[in-house]
Design a protein around this motif. Sequence first.
Motif, mmCIF file in Angstrom:
data_model
loop_
_atom_site.group_PDB
_atom_site.id
_atom_site.type_symbol
_atom_site.label_atom_id
_atom_site.label_comp_id
_atom_site.label_asym_id
_atom_site.label_seq_id
_atom_site.Cartn_x
_atom_site.Cartn_y
_atom_site.Cartn_z
ATOM 1 N N LYS A 62 0.862 -1.173 0.000
ATOM 2 C CA LYS A 62 0.000 0.000 0.000
ATOM 3 C C LYS A 62 0.901 1.226 0.000
ATOM 4 C CE LYS A 62 -3.727 -2.344 2.251
ATOM 5 N NZ LYS A 62 -4.595 -2.471 3.375
ATOM 6 N N PRO A 63 0.391 2.373 -0.426
ATOM 7 C CA PRO A 63 1.215 3.581 -0.391
ATOM 8 C C PRO A 63 1.794 3.813 1.001
ATOM 9 C CG PRO A 63 -0.789 3.983 -1.623
ATOM 10 C CD PRO A 63 -0.926 2.620 -1.006
ATOM 11 N N GLY A 64 3.086 4.114 1.062
ATOM 12 C CA GLY A 64 3.769 4.346 2.332
ATOM 13 C C GLY A 64 4.460 3.121 2.897
ATOM 14 N N ASP A 65 4.188 1.928 2.343
ATOM 15 C CA ASP A 65 4.825 0.701 2.824
ATOM 16 C C ASP A 65 6.303 0.669 2.433
ATOM 17 O OD1 ASP A 65 2.448 -0.157 3.880
ATOM 18 O OD2 ASP A 65 2.132 -1.781 2.442
ATOM 19 N N THR A 66 7.073 -0.144 3.158
ATOM 20 C CA THR A 66 8.495 -0.324 2.880
ATOM 21 C C THR A 66 8.697 -1.637 2.137
ATOM 22 O OG1 THR A 66 9.052 0.893 4.878
ATOM 23 C CG2 THR A 66 10.764 -0.483 3.949
ATOM 24 N N VAL A 67 9.541 -1.607 1.103
ATOM 25 C CA VAL A 67 9.825 -2.780 0.273
ATOM 26 C C VAL A 67 11.321 -3.067 0.341
ATOM 27 C CG1 VAL A 67 9.767 -3.714 -2.069
ATOM 28 C CG2 VAL A 67 7.934 -2.211 -1.294
ATOM 29 N N VAL A 68 11.687 -4.349 0.430
ATOM 30 C CA VAL A 68 13.087 -4.760 0.444
ATOM 31 C C VAL A 68 13.356 -5.597 -0.805
ATOM 32 C CG1 VAL A 68 14.867 -6.044 1.674
ATOM 33 C CG2 VAL A 68 13.163 -4.760 2.961
ATOM 34 N N VAL A 69 14.330 -5.154 -1.589
ATOM 35 C CA VAL A 69 14.747 -5.847 -2.804
ATOM 36 C C VAL A 69 16.122 -6.433 -2.524
ATOM 37 C CG1 VAL A 69 15.364 -5.559 -5.227
ATOM 38 C CG2 VAL A 69 13.491 -4.222 -4.269
ATOM 39 N N THR A 70 16.298 -7.740 -2.783
ATOM 40 C CA THR A 70 17.608 -8.368 -2.607
ATOM 41 C C THR A 70 18.101 -8.876 -3.950
ATOM 42 O OG1 THR A 70 16.655 -10.522 -2.073
ATOM 43 C CG2 THR A 70 17.135 -9.055 -0.224
#
Length: 145
Positions: free
Chosen positions: A33-41
């Motif tokens: 959702k807007p404002g969420d944090t995403v982690v890309v590895t």
Amino acid sequence: MRLLVPAMLLALSYFGQDELAPEIKTVAPRVVKPGDTVVVTGVSLGEDRVDEVYLSDHKFDMKVKVLEQSAKMIKFRVPPLSKPGRMQLLMLMKAEKEDDAKLLELPAYLLIEEPSTEITQVQGDKSKKAAETQKDQKEQKDPEF
């Protein structure tokens, strides 16, 4: 000799992996959702390789705020005014010369959902309701005839 050339190419591709273009292994979470944090590895994700990160619906590219970045991880926040839909991850590669900057489309996608609106009780309503419940319980114990 026939086996030596393929073995050398394999070794060079394995040991020279950090010098390659960014490669994504995981994106978590995939539904945000807007404002969420995403982690890309993945690999080659450091500041020396990746300059900026974008989300794109192929009509509009939205720059995201990178919170943390290392050679194997990028953590970013989904912009608060993001529209719902499927967005592709793009990375602007660090350029040695001004004209060398490249925008790399990665095979990684996020699904942005609409922000939910929760209806909550106001604190005053809770205490008023609790007082009415206590009054009702007291009346049940001591009925007035």
